[in-house]
Each structure stands twice: as structure tokens, then as C-alpha cells.
Motif scaffolding. Structure first.
Motif, mmCIF file in Angstrom:
data_model
loop_
_atom_site.group_PDB
_atom_site.id
_atom_site.type_symbol
_atom_site.label_atom_id
_atom_site.label_comp_id
_atom_site.label_asym_id
_atom_site.label_seq_id
_atom_site.Cartn_x
_atom_site.Cartn_y
_atom_site.Cartn_z
ATOM 1 N N TYR A 1 1.300 -3.274 4.605
ATOM 2 C CA TYR A 1 0.416 -2.256 4.035
ATOM 3 C C TYR A 1 -1.050 -2.629 4.253
ATOM 4 O O TYR A 1 -1.787 -1.887 4.871
ATOM 5 C CB TYR A 1 0.702 -2.062 2.550
ATOM 6 C CG TYR A 1 -0.297 -1.159 1.867
ATOM 7 C CD1 TYR A 1 -0.374 0.195 2.194
ATOM 8 C CD2 TYR A 1 -1.190 -1.653 0.920
ATOM 9 C CE1 TYR A 1 -1.306 1.023 1.594
ATOM 10 C CE2 TYR A 1 -2.127 -0.839 0.319
ATOM 11 C CZ TYR A 1 -2.186 0.506 0.646
ATOM 12 O OH TYR A 1 -3.115 1.317 0.062
ATOM 13 N N ALA B 1 -6.264 -1.189 4.905
ATOM 14 C CA ALA B 1 -4.958 -0.745 4.412
ATOM 15 C C ALA B 1 -4.520 0.502 5.167
ATOM 16 O O ALA B 1 -5.344 1.333 5.577
ATOM 17 C CB ALA B 1 -5.007 -0.461 2.919
ATOM 18 N N TRP C 1 -0.829 3.001 4.917
ATOM 19 C CA TRP C 1 0.583 3.247 4.627
ATOM 20 C C TRP C 1 1.264 3.698 5.911
ATOM 21 O O TRP C 1 0.727 4.489 6.688
ATOM 22 C CB TRP C 1 0.743 4.343 3.571
ATOM 23 C CG TRP C 1 2.194 4.680 3.360
ATOM 24 C CD1 TRP C 1 3.051 4.099 2.483
ATOM 25 C CD2 TRP C 1 2.964 5.648 4.094
ATOM 26 N NE1 TRP C 1 4.303 4.639 2.616
ATOM 27 C CE2 TRP C 1 4.292 5.585 3.597
ATOM 28 C CE3 TRP C 1 2.692 6.535 5.121
ATOM 29 C CZ2 TRP C 1 5.311 6.398 4.085
ATOM 30 C CZ3 TRP C 1 3.704 7.341 5.616
ATOM 31 C CH2 TRP C 1 4.997 7.276 5.088
ATOM 32 N N THR D 1 6.220 0.658 5.326
ATOM 33 C CA THR D 1 5.895 0.191 3.979
ATOM 34 C C THR D 1 7.032 0.504 3.028
ATOM 35 O O THR D 1 7.524 -0.373 2.294
ATOM 36 C CB THR D 1 4.593 0.856 3.490
ATOM 37 O OG1 THR D 1 3.550 0.641 4.447
ATOM 38 C CG2 THR D 1 4.172 0.284 2.148
#
Length: 823
Positions: free
Chosen positions: A471, A509, A511, A515
């Protein structure tokens, strides 16, 4: 097995993520109105279909199958809104038809099969499912922005080329590469070449995607192509799956259903095998036994479907195909919408672009398609028209601006019928409450570790890092002194003690489906992220053999705020240090304890107790100092780690008043005076003591004079010099007594030995920059008492005219030649 009954059902071959296949399939189902629809997909995932078409579920989503026996492996079966399988399932629920998945179960797909995996279909079957984990190593979330490999836990990113996927035998070799010299041409290359196209993807768009077929014509054309593609290769695993699906389909039909009441939506080669009655029931026995597994539904994203990011089981432009799907298969409309978006991209970034440019690009794209014999424009025409019109022939900005418009950033959503496990619930709750990035695109942000809330965010991100949940990647830091640092991808492996010292942390970061894949898989390790991180750190601690390794676990325990790990790691450090004879390991542990003692206030250290760290640091430092002499004995390669340890111990001695600083000075002085240790280590120790003002100019000149004297072998003297300069060359070359001793040493080397010594000398002087070299030259000239000539030489030196220098004095010429030899 009644193959005639099998061949009589309404077989519809499809290509995964194909808008035209989806449109033709829906029209075909409206025509034949089956009572039962069988769809290629893991048969044990049929209970998930109701959630798949739930109104609250928004594609792209994916069925995730994963092992539950502790072996990290999983597979993904992704669905876009225009995936034929999704359209078939949705049609069934809308019309009250029964629908089931009929491919091998997840546990069989994840099991090894004669050196491969059942679900791994190489290139002839692009579009089935993505493989995750150790067994398959296909990647649902690795890319160029810190995407981790679910199932393996590679947060940095891993090797992009390591991907595999189960792919529909429609023959989609996305831009199949040309055959290597000497290898026979593949079917896909032959198809593209025969039609005059540059790639298989272009051939597919022109032949199947853009033309407006009626459903039956499309079905027949695709079946004919699939039968051709099926002859290209005959992997045993595919035929074994054919046998399983054929038997399962016939069993689920039962005797009461007539073949014309049944539709089967399959990858084209499977459908071609059924239509040709080319199924060998005996091959089903070759399938491996199922491994323990489970299946769920997880969000997916357009970037994961895009072949531009490395997925064979996707397509190269999900957003473009979504536009075509939403427009009823109208690729002209999709092309115009993409060009309008691209125009806005250019204008927002300060480029000249107008609606007239957009219209001209659209006209050119249509004209190119007509010239190439295509029914409608495709991605190649979009790109080329954009370059020629809006970019004035310059392709520099096209890929940066155009591909986001055709790939898209859509992230799916799973409806409430599918519950998340506790790790997913915790992750998404924390992402929402802490306002962390939740899109499939990298975003950078900075945390201030003087803020309690952001300290909690840092703890969360470090738990994800330790748990190998792909992530967030640690990208940089700002230290207490204000100096900032930016890190590249290697920052993810930054030493824990360096991270602990920071007042600010910069993270990147993103997603990805990987993840959620990892969050699902890691549930076997604990119900919370803290439990998972603790479990993994305890496993690391159990594998530690040195004090330094245990200290790294200790620091990670602090970063993850795991009191249990911190307590266990402290005990392990104490026990291991008692018998640890490795100097670098002990120095590493000292650095960790010093970091905790000085900078631990940014983390919750209440579990450590105020009186724990200081005694540990004091004891470990004393043990390390006792092993300095032995650790610095040996060849240059053998003492490479010991030299770094000397630096660490010196820094700790100066920064931590609780340690025995004098013991360190005594040990370092012992290295300086010893002829038994490595000369490089002796030189480094001398430089460290000089910088700490434990020896003055006169003393350092005496030491350098002795170590560089005629009685010492030139190689050993040069190694001492190299270690000496490693500490701080600028301070040392500014010292006239040091430079005088150095000049005397260089002048005293016998000509016959100078050649052998020169490589070591050059390594010693290689680290000197322009400033250090200038000071060295000035002091060499002064040491040779050249007086006014030296000052004049300095002025000439600024003009970089060496000939004038040589004319001024033979002495100056000799000094310059000597330095040229070294520098």
C-alpha cells in the motif's frame, strides 16, 4: 460423456474484457432465451455471483481465490462492466435464469500441475484470471509506483516481468512480440501479418472489436478463429480443464433440460473444443487434488486491467473500451470522447489546443481507419492522429497525457452482501478516518511526528510495511536539524533506526487490488494489523543469530508500536550480545539503542520503561569496544564491515554521555598504534581521533610520519592513508603537518615500488573533491617552501594554464606532476 449433447448447447465463445463480445452475447441471449447459463469461472465461486451483480457492486471487481493452509498463493478472476462473463451473469439474474460457474475449483487452480499451475495459461489464453502468490507470481498490484506483490509481500515493487495469467483462447496475445530470430512465426503474428496489421491487438480490434456483427455472425466468426487458435498448441492442462468443464456442465444440466435451453459462455478455445466434440474425459484425472482455499469478491481497478501496466489478462485501454461499451459499441464516439479529454489535458498543462484541433484529430483518426480497412478507429489511430494534429508531430507528451485518458483510474466497489474480513475492515476504516489515499494512483504525503494523530498514521503504515501489505512506501524524511532527504524506491529498505530518528516522514501510497488480496491472505496470521505485524516480527526474531539482527526487530517493534515484540527483542539482544563476537553486529545494536535513547520520543515507548534502554546501550557498547581490535584484523574485504562499525561506535561515544567514551578512545588509539590490525582501520581510527581533538596536529603529524615512514611497506602505508582520508579529507588536507608528512612519504617511495603502490594511492585520493585538492596543492607548495611562486601559481591555476606553471619553476612543475599522478 455425451459429447453430442454437449455440442448442442448454445456455445458462445468470448474474449475477456471485450465490449463487442459483451454486446453480441447480450443480443444472442435475448434471442435464444436460455433457462440456464454456464459461465467459465471457478465452480466453487458460484455463491458469489449474487453479490457480483448486486446493485451496490460497481465493476471492476474480481473474484479472489486464495489458499488457507499457510502457503501464500492466490488467483484473481477480474470483471469489468463490459466483460462477457459479467454480462452473462447479469442477464441471468435479470431474466430469472439459473447461472453457474463451471471451471475447475479455486483449490485445483492453485495446485501445482506438472511444473505449472492449473490456472496458468501462458500466452494463448489471455484474459482468464490473474495469478498471485508464490506459486503463480502473477501480480494484481505491481507496477511502477510502489505496488506490492500480494502473496509475496514485495513492497517496493518487485520484477514487473514476473507475471502470469489464465487467458481466454480467443487468442489475444496483446501486442504479441515478434518471433525471435530462428523461431517459427506464431499464429498471432501470422494473423496480424496476413491482414497487414502491425500487432495482434490491432488485428483483433479491426477484425472483431470494431465491425458491427450480428450476434450469430460474430459467434460463428469467433468460433472459426478459436478453432484455428486451438490448433496452435495443445497444453495438457487446457484439455484437462475441458474435460472437467464438460463433465460438470452435463451433470448440472441433468436429464430434464434440453440442450437448446442451455447457454455456455466460455473462452473461445474451450468453446471450440466443445463444438468439435474434442474432449477426452480421461484427462480430468490428470488434474491435481485441490488445496485448502477460500474465495471472496474484492474491488479491482482499470489500471490493473490495462496491459500497459503489465497484465495479459486485461486489455490495453479499459476506459476507452468502457466508453465504447457505454456507447453501444460505437468506437467513433469513444474516440471523440478520448480526444476531447486529451485536449483538456493539454490545455490545463499550458499547451495550445483547441476544439478545432480535436475535430481535425477525429477526422484524421477516422480517415486512417478507413485507409487501413478498419470499420472504425482504434487506439492506434487515436494515438497517431493525436501526435499529428494536437502535438504537431511531437510524441513527447502523448503517452503521459493520452494513456491516462484511455486507461482510466476507475476503482470498483463491492456491495454489502460480501463481508470484509477484520483486516480489511480495519484497513478501510483507518484509510477513511485518516484521509489516506484510496485510489489506484500514487499519491505522496508527509507526516509530522510531533502530532499524535499523525504518529498513529505512521504506526499504521509501518504495520502495513512489516506485514508486507502493498500500500504505502516510505519515500523520504526531514530530520530534526531541518535537512530534508528524498529517497527513491530503495527507501522502502531504509534502516529502521534511520526512520526512527525522523521528525517528518514522507510516504507514497497507492491502493491496488493487491492490497485487498494481501489483507485477505494475511488473516491467517491475526485478526488485527498489530497482531499480524507482531506475528511476523516474532518470526523474524526467532530467526535472528546476531545482536544487530535482533536490534533491527526491536526497532521495527517500536515503529509498529508492538509492546510484545519490543519486550522479546530486548531480551534477545541481551542474550545474543553476551556471546556475539561480530563487531558490525554489536555496533549496529549500539546504533539502535542510541536511536531509541535519543529519538524515541516520536513513538510510544511506555512499554520499554525509562530504565531499560540506557543499561542495554551501556552494556552493548562496552562489549563492542572489547571486540574492536579483533574485528579489525584481516584483509581489506574482511574489515569492510568493521570500518563502518568504527564510525558507528565513534558517533555513539560522542552523542551518548552514558557510554564509556574513554574506553572507545583507548580502543581507537590501540588500533592506531597496532601493526597487527588492518592498516585501513588504523588510518580510520587515527582520523576519527583527530576529528574528536583527542590528538593534536603535532601528534597526528608524528603518527602519519611513522605510518608513512620508509620502514613501512608502501602498500601498508597507502592503505593507512586511504583509511585516514575516509573520515574527513577536507579537515586533514588543510593540516600542513599532515600534508608535509604525506609529501615526505610520497617523495620517499622508491621508483621501483611506486608503480605497485600507485593503485592504492589513487584509491586513497579518489574521494578528494575540488576543494580538498586545492587545499592539498596549497599545502604541498607551502611544504616545499616555494613562497611567492606558490601564490603566483595559485593565480595561474585559476586560469588552468599548466604550461605557464611549468615555465615558472621546475619545482612547481614537479609538484604538479606528482599530484597529477595521484589525482
Amino acid at each position: 460423456m455425451n459429447l453430442d449433447r454437449l455440442a448442442a448447447v448454445h456455445l458462445f465463445p468470448v474474449r475477456h474484457h471485450s465490449p463487442r463480445s459483451s454486446a453480441a452475447l447480450r443480443a444472442y441471449l435475448d434471442e435464444v432465451r436460455p433457462k440456464v447459463i454456464f459461465v467459465e469461472g471457478p465452480s466453487d465461486a458460484t455463491p458469489l455471483l449474487e453479490a457480483l451483480v448486486d446493485p451496490k457492486t460497481v465493476p471492476p471487481v474480481a473474484i479472489l481465490g486464495y489458499r488457507t493452509d499457510g502457503t501464500p498463493a492466490s488467483s484473481l478472476w477480474p470483471f469489468a462492466a463490459y466483460s462477457p462473463e459479467y454480462v452473462a451473469v447479469k442477464w441471468a439474474f435479470e431474466h430469472g435464469a439459473r447461472v453457474e460457474l463451471i471451471d475447475v475449483p479455486v483449490g485445483v487452480a492453485l495446485a501445482p500441475f506438472e511444473g505449472a499451475l492449473v490456472g496458468h495459461d501462458d500466452a494463448e489464453d489471455p484474459g482468464g484470471h490473474e495469478r498471485e502468490g508464490d506459486a503463480g507470481r502473477g501480480d494484481a498490484g505491481r507496477g511502477d509506483a510502489g505496488r506490492g506483490d500480494a502473496g509475496r509481500g514485495d513492497a517496493d515493487g518487485g520484477d514487473e516481468e514476473d507475471r502470469e495469467g489464465d487467458e481466454d483462447e480467443a487468442g489475444d496475445e496483446e501486442d504479441a512480440p515478434a518471433s525471435a530470430e530462428g523461431e517459427p512465426e506464431s499464429l498471432y503474428e501470422a494473423c496480424a501479418r496476413a491482414r497487414g496489421f502491425r500487432s495482434f491487438e490491432e488485428f483483433w480490434e479491426a477484425s472483431f472489436e470494431a465491425p458491427r456483427y450480428d450476434p450469430r455472425s460474430f459467434r460463428e466468426a469467433l468460433l472459426a478463429y478459436a478453432d484455428l487458435a486451438r490448433a496452435e498448441g495443445d497444453r495438457l492442462v487446457h484439455r484437462a480443464r475441458d474435460a472437467y468443464m464438460a463433465r460438470y456442465l452435463l451433470e448440472r444440466m441433468g436429464p430434464d433440460l434440453a440442450p437448446h435451453e442451455v447457454a455456455a459462455v466460455l473462452g473461445a478455445a474451450h468453446a471450440a473444443a466443445f463444438a468439435a466434440r474434442d474432449v477426452d474425459p480421461a484427462l480430468e484425472a490428470r488434474l491435481p487434488a485441490a488445496v485448502p482455499c477460500a474465495a471472496t469478491l474484492v474491488p479491482f481497478s482499470f489500471p490493473r486491467l490495462s496491459e500497459q501496466l503489465g497484465y495479459g489478462a486485461g486489455n490495453r485501454a479499459p476506459q476507452y473500451y468502457q466508453r465504447a461499451h457505454d456507447a453501444g459499441g460505437d468506437f467513433r464516439r469513444a474516440t471523440l470522447e478520448v480526444l476531447i479529454d486529451f485536449t483538456e489535458h493539454l490545455r490545463l498543462r499550458g499547451f495550445m489546443a483547441s476544439l478545432a484541433d480535436t475535430i481535425e484529430a477525429f477526422r484524421l483518426a477516422v480517415a486512417l481507419a478507413e485507409h487501413r480497412g478498419k470499420a472504425e478507429p482504434g487506439l492506434d489511430e487515436v494515438r497517431e492522429a493525436t501526435i499529428a494534429t494536437m502535438c504537431r508531430g511531437d510524441a513527447t507528451h502523448v503517452d503521459g497525457f493520452l494513456w491516462p485518458a484511455v486507461i482510466g483510474r476507475n476503482v470498483g466497489r463491492v456491495g454489502g452482501r460480501i463481508g470484509k474480513n477484520s483486516l480489511q475492515e480495519e484497513f478501510w476504516r483507518e484509510v477513511r478516518e485518516r484521509r489516506l489515499p484510496a485510489t489506484d494512483a500514487p499519491e505522496s504525503f508527509r507526516l509530522s511526528l510531533t502530532n499524535e494523530v499523525e504518529v498513529g498514521t505512521s504506526v499504521l503504515l509501518h504495520r502495513l510495511r512489516i506485514a508486507k501489505i502493498p500500500y504505502a512506501a516510505y519515500a523520504g524524511a526531514r530530520r530534526a536539524g531541518g535537512a530534508s532527504r528524498r529517497r527513491g524506491p530503495a527507501a522502502q529498505g531504509a534502516p529502521p533506526d534511520e526512520i526512527l530518528r525522523e521528525l517528518h516522514e514522507t510516504w507514497e501510497a497507492q491502493w491496488t487490488p493487491a492490497t485487498d488480496v494481501a489483507l485477505v491472505e494475511k488473516i491467517v496470521l491475526g485478526d488485527t494489523l498489530e497482531q499480524v505485524a507482531t506475528r511476523l516480527l516474532e518470526e523474524d526474531l526467532g530467526a535472528c543469530h546476531t545482536t544487530g539482527e535482533a536490534a533491527d526487530v526491536l526497532l521495527n517493534g517500536v515503529l509498529a508500536s508492538s509492546a510484545r515484540v519490543v519486550a522479546a527483542a530486548l531480551r534477545a539482544c541481551d542474550e545474543l550480545a553476551a556471546g556475539d563476537t561480530d563487531l558490525p553486529s554489536l555496533a549496529r545494536a549500539c546504533r539502535a539503542f542510541a536511536g531509541l535513547a535519543s529519538f524515541g520520543s516520536s513513538r510510544s515507548l511506555s512499554s520499554l520503561g525509562d530504565g531499560v534502554i540506557a543499561p542495554m546501550l551501556e552494556k552493548t557498547f562496552a562489549r563492542a569496544v572489547l571486540r574492536v581490535h579483533a574485528g579489525c584484523t584481516g584483509s581489506d574485504e574482511a574489515v569492510a564491515g568493521a570500518k563502518e562499525a568504527l564510525r558507528t561506535l565513534h558517533d555513539v561515544a560522542l552523542s551518548q554521555p552514558i557510554v564509556d567514551r574513554q574506553a572507545w578512545y583507548d580502543a581507537a588509539r590501540g588500533l592506531v598504534d597496532s601493526g597487527a590490525v588492518n592498516p585501513t582501520a588504523s588510518g580510520m581510527a587515527c582520523g576519527l581521533l583527530y576529528l574528536a581533538q583527542e590528538i593534536d596536529d603535532a601528534e597526528v603529524a608524528r603518527i602519519v610520519g611513522l605510518r608513512l615512514g620508509s620502514a613501512v611497506p608502501p602498500e601498508a602505508a597507502a592503505s593507512f592513508l586511504a583509511g585516514f582520508f575516509e573520515v574527513n579529507a577536507l579537515v586533514l588536507v588543510k593540516s600542513r603537518p599532515v600534508v608535509e608528512a604525506l609529501d615526505a612519504f610520497l617523495g620517499g617511495i622508491a621508483p621501483e615500488r611506486f608503480k605497485d603502490t600507485l593503485p592504492i594511492l589513487r584509491r586513497a585520493f579518489a574521494g578528494l573533491g575540488p576543494t580538498e585538492r586545492r587545499y592539498l596543492l596549497e599545502n604541498v607548495l607551502a611544504a616545499r617552501k616555494l613562497g611567492e611562486k606558490a601564490r603566483a601559481a595559485q593565480a595561474v591555476l585559476l586560469e588552468k594554464d599548466r604550461e605557464k606553471l611549468k615555465e615558472m619553476s621546475e619545482d612547481l612543475s614537479q609538484a604538479m606532476d606528482d599530484l597529477d599522478e595521484l589525482l
